[in-house]
Design an enzyme around this catalytic site. Structure first.
Site, PDB file in Angstrom:
ATOM      1  N   ARG A 104      17.793 -22.550  24.520  1.00  0.00           N
ATOM      2  CA  ARG A 104      18.593 -23.517  25.238  1.00  0.00           C
ATOM      3  C   ARG A 104      19.951 -22.500  25.478  1.00  0.00           C
ATOM      4  O   ARG A 104      20.587 -22.099  24.527  1.00  0.00           O
ATOM      5  CB  ARG A 104      19.027 -24.507  24.401  1.00  0.00           C
ATOM      6  CG  ARG A 104      17.704 -25.603  24.285  1.00  0.00           C
ATOM      7  CD  ARG A 104      17.388 -26.224  25.355  1.00  0.00           C
ATOM      8  NE  ARG A 104      16.221 -27.035  25.223  1.00  0.00           N
ATOM      9  CZ  ARG A 104      16.010 -28.286  24.835  1.00  0.00           C
ATOM     10  NH1 ARG A 104      17.204 -29.169  24.327  1.00  0.00           N
ATOM     11  NH2 ARG A 104      15.021 -28.884  24.671  1.00  0.00           N
ATOM     12  N   ARG A 149      25.787 -28.192  15.091  1.00  0.00           N
ATOM     13  CA  ARG A 149      24.363 -28.707  15.204  1.00  0.00           C
ATOM     14  C   ARG A 149      23.433 -28.121  16.077  1.00  0.00           C
ATOM     15  O   ARG A 149      22.452 -28.513  16.437  1.00  0.00           O
ATOM     16  CB  ARG A 149      24.230 -30.105  15.095  1.00  0.00           C
ATOM     17  CG  ARG A 149      25.035 -30.812  16.541  1.00  0.00           C
ATOM     18  CD  ARG A 149      24.552 -32.022  16.606  1.00  0.00           C
ATOM     19  NE  ARG A 149      24.839 -32.878  17.667  1.00  0.00           N
ATOM     20  CZ  ARG A 149      24.539 -34.091  18.195  1.00  0.00           C
ATOM     21  NH1 ARG A 149      24.037 -34.731  17.233  1.00  0.00           N
ATOM     22  NH2 ARG A 149      24.909 -34.671  19.312  1.00  0.00           N
ATOM     23  N   GLU A 169      21.204 -37.113  16.022  1.00  0.00           N
ATOM     24  CA  GLU A 169      19.682 -37.190  16.993  1.00  0.00           C
ATOM     25  C   GLU A 169      19.065 -35.824  16.372  1.00  0.00           C
ATOM     26  O   GLU A 169      19.303 -34.799  16.202  1.00  0.00           O
ATOM     27  CB  GLU A 169      20.085 -37.180  18.319  1.00  0.00           C
ATOM     28  CG  GLU A 169      18.742 -36.811  18.949  1.00  0.00           C
ATOM     29  CD  GLU A 169      18.589 -36.093  20.443  1.00  0.00           C
ATOM     30  OE1 GLU A 169      17.772 -35.281  20.846  1.00  0.00           O
ATOM     31  OE2 GLU A 169      19.744 -35.994  21.125  1.00  0.00           O
ATOM     32  N   SER A 221      13.792 -36.562  20.454  1.00  0.00           N
ATOM     33  CA  SER A 221      13.785 -37.449  21.575  1.00  0.00           C
ATOM     34  C   SER A 221      12.439 -37.520  22.333  1.00  0.00           C
ATOM     35  O   SER A 221      11.651 -36.567  21.981  1.00  0.00           O
ATOM     36  CB  SER A 221      14.715 -36.647  22.641  1.00  0.00           C
ATOM     37  OG  SER A 221      14.971 -37.437  23.837  1.00  0.00           O
TER      38      SER A 221
END
Length: 574
Positions: free
Chosen positions: A315, A323, A497, A500
């Site tokens: 990414r 994080r 989170e 997903s």
């Protein structure tokens, strides 16, 4: 120079600047560290000098360490380079396997020198992974061990690798500071296999948090191979390996096939600008994969039915947070469904229940080693029966309706599920600036929600579903009855989170329309859309970030501590 820096720091301190105060504190710590290292170096130099004076003929040539001996015919010397010259039947013992029942046995151990204390007796703490053992060396004329032997051993640098032979002894008192406190070795032989530099970038004990010296994260990461030797870090890698192993074990028992999808792809799998573009392919765009999403779905249309993958993902996000990483390990799952995306959630809950339960029962020793340095609140992933009864939570499998204020439900494994709209209502009980039902959760609000869930339901793990459709990728299935909602879900640990997922759109016309609505270039995903035109299985899945799971499960403060060689916007080395 240090006095001058302190003078300047003191003057600037009058400005009451918080930044200046931190700068002065850092300089004070630097001065302490320099003083400690200088004293250690002087001690080593004095020891070597005394040996050289007593044995001038044995003094090494300039530039060579004293302990570089040409052969290994003595009990205390440098071993020849291990170059596969021969193969013997020498039996080696692991520190972890030593016990009082072996008292009196002679054993061979290869380990690192963790620390050395020298006087009339040399105390050598040996380390293998997270296990430590004390070796004791005394003058013994009958055994050929004289003061020179002790001086030579005492000159060995910490972190060097040695072969030792010794007799297992049960000490009168437990050896404090060693994991093997009930035994020690009476040393009779020490061979140096690989010498460390005398001056280390930092002391492993300092990085382990067992001293008052704080080793900063950038310093640790710059010499990661040294930082990895702390008990907590060594345990983190073992726990990370265990998570992957349990992930694979569970899914294989559920008839999933492990696949390996390409990491060089022709279009951004998740869309957006957070993608690394490659210039290698002439006249063609190529990118590093953000996820295996499109390929997981295509694999299902090849009739594999249930697939998973463990692999690197990339990414290009300029996120310098605790994080986020630019490269991480993805744990991805995709499966056919018959009726409802709850089938995927049931599988996900079974998967995480297995992972968390196995970590708790099989890996407690590693968890405790991490907790010594970073602390650890016990992890709870199941709602207890008293809470289910008192709040009158619903049950997914039985169809029992929830009477809870926020309509929370549990599965047969007592794992909590909340809908996004009602989670927002729970959040708004504490927020001064209220959230709208279709707003995205900020990182801050995620953490607040995690605390509210923990307080009300008593768990650290929960699932949110029915996210706003506009917040999800084009391949997400819209909710059949709730306008603006979707058949999607996220999973959380301690209010952050970790996963997903969603039911995916398997109808090619709806998929095409969703892609157009979100501005995707159809020409770049034509192969993907074509894969649904020859009969497509209804399906869903999810993706999990390995490092984030480990970080949050253990309560470690920064994800870089759970990535062996982390990559973020500021770091591409080592």
């Amino acid at each position: 120079k240090l006095q001058f820096l302190y003078f300047i720091g003191a003057k600037m301190l009058k400005m009451k600047s918080q930044i200046v105060r931190r700068w002065c504190t850092t300089m004070a710590g630097l001065h302490t560290e320099i003083t400690r290292l200088r004293a250690a170096l002087q001690e080593k130099e004095a020891l070597l000098k005394s040996v050289e004076q007593e044995h001038p003929s044995e003094a090494p040539p300039a530039g060579e360490p004293f302990f570089s001996v040409p052969d290994c015919n003595h009990m205390f010397c440098t071993s020849p380079l291990v170059q596969s010259q021969g193969f013997t039947n020498t039996k080696w013992c692991n520190i972890a396997d030593l016990s009082p029942v072996m008292e009196g046995e002679t054993v061979n151990v290869r380990a690192r020198i963790s620390t050395l204390r020298a006087g009339k007796v040399v105390f050598m703490v040996l380390r293998q992974k997270t296990h430590t053992l004390q070796g004791v060396l005394k003058v013994d004329v009958e055994q050929g061990i004289d003061k020179d032997c002790l001086k030579w051993v005492a000159s060995l640098p910490s972190e060097s690798i040695v072969d030792v032979t010794g007799t297992v002894v049960v000490p009168g008192k437990p050896v404090l500071g060693c994991s093997k406190s009930e035994v020690e070795l009476k040393l009779s032989k020490v061979h140096l296999i690989s010498a460390s530099k005398p001056i280390l970038p930092f002391m492993v004990a300092d990085a382990a948090g067992t001293t008052d010296i704080n080793v900063q994260l950038p310093t640790r990461l710059n010499t990661r191979w040294l930082d990895m030797r702390t008990p907590a870090n060594n345990a983190i890698w073992s726990l990370q390996s265990a998570v992957c192993r349990y992930f694979r074990e569970f899914l294989q028992t559920e008839a999933f096939t492990e696949i390996h999808t390409p990491k060089i792809i022709s279009t951004a799998s998740e869309g957006g600008s957070s993608v690394f573009k490659l210039e290698y392919f002439k006249g063609k765009d190529a990118f590093l994969a953000q996820s295996p999403q499109l390929y997981k779905q295509m694999a299902l249309q090849g009739d594999l039915m249930r697939v998973f993958e463990i692999g690197p993902l990339f990414r290009a996000e300029d996120s310098n947070t605790h994080r986020h990483l630019c490269e991480f390990v993805g744990l991805d799952v995709e499966m056919e469904i018959k009726e409802h995306y709850y089938e995927v959630l049931n599988m996900a809950e079974g998967l995480f229940d297995y992972i968390f339960s196995m970590l708790r029962t099989q890996c407690q020793d590693w968890i405790e080693k991490v907790a010594v340095q970073w602390g650890h609140e016990p992890f709870v992933h199941q709602v207890d029966e008293a809470t289910i009864s008192s709040l009158k939570l619903g049950c997914i499998e039985s169809g029992r309706e929830s009477e809870d204020t926020y309509k929370a439900s549990v599965s047969k494994r007592n794992m909590l599920r909340l809908s996004y709209p009602l989670a927002v209502e729970l959040l708004n009980t504490t927020l001064e600036e209220k959230m709208g039902p279709f707003e995205d959760l900020s990182t801050t609000n995620e953490k607040i929600l995690g605390k509210l869930v923990k307080k009300r339901y008593g768990v650290d793990f929960f699932i949110l579903d029915q996210f706003p459709l506009e917040l999800r990728p084009f391949y997400t299935m819209p909710h059949p009855t709730l306008a603006g909602r979707s058949n999607s879900y996220d999973m959380f640990i301690r209010g952050e989170e970790i996963s997903s997922g969603a039911q995916r759109v398997h109808d090619p016309q709806l998929l095409l329309q969703r892609a157009k609505d979100l501005g995707r270039d159809i020409s770049q995903i034509s192969d993907y859309i074509d894969s649904f035109k020859l009969g497509a299985w209804p399906h869903g899945g999810f993706g999990v970030g390995l490092e984030r799971v480990v970080m949050l499960y253990l309560g470690v403060p920064n994800i870089r501590l759970c990535s062996m060689f982390p990559r973020d916007p500021q770091r591409t080395t080592p």
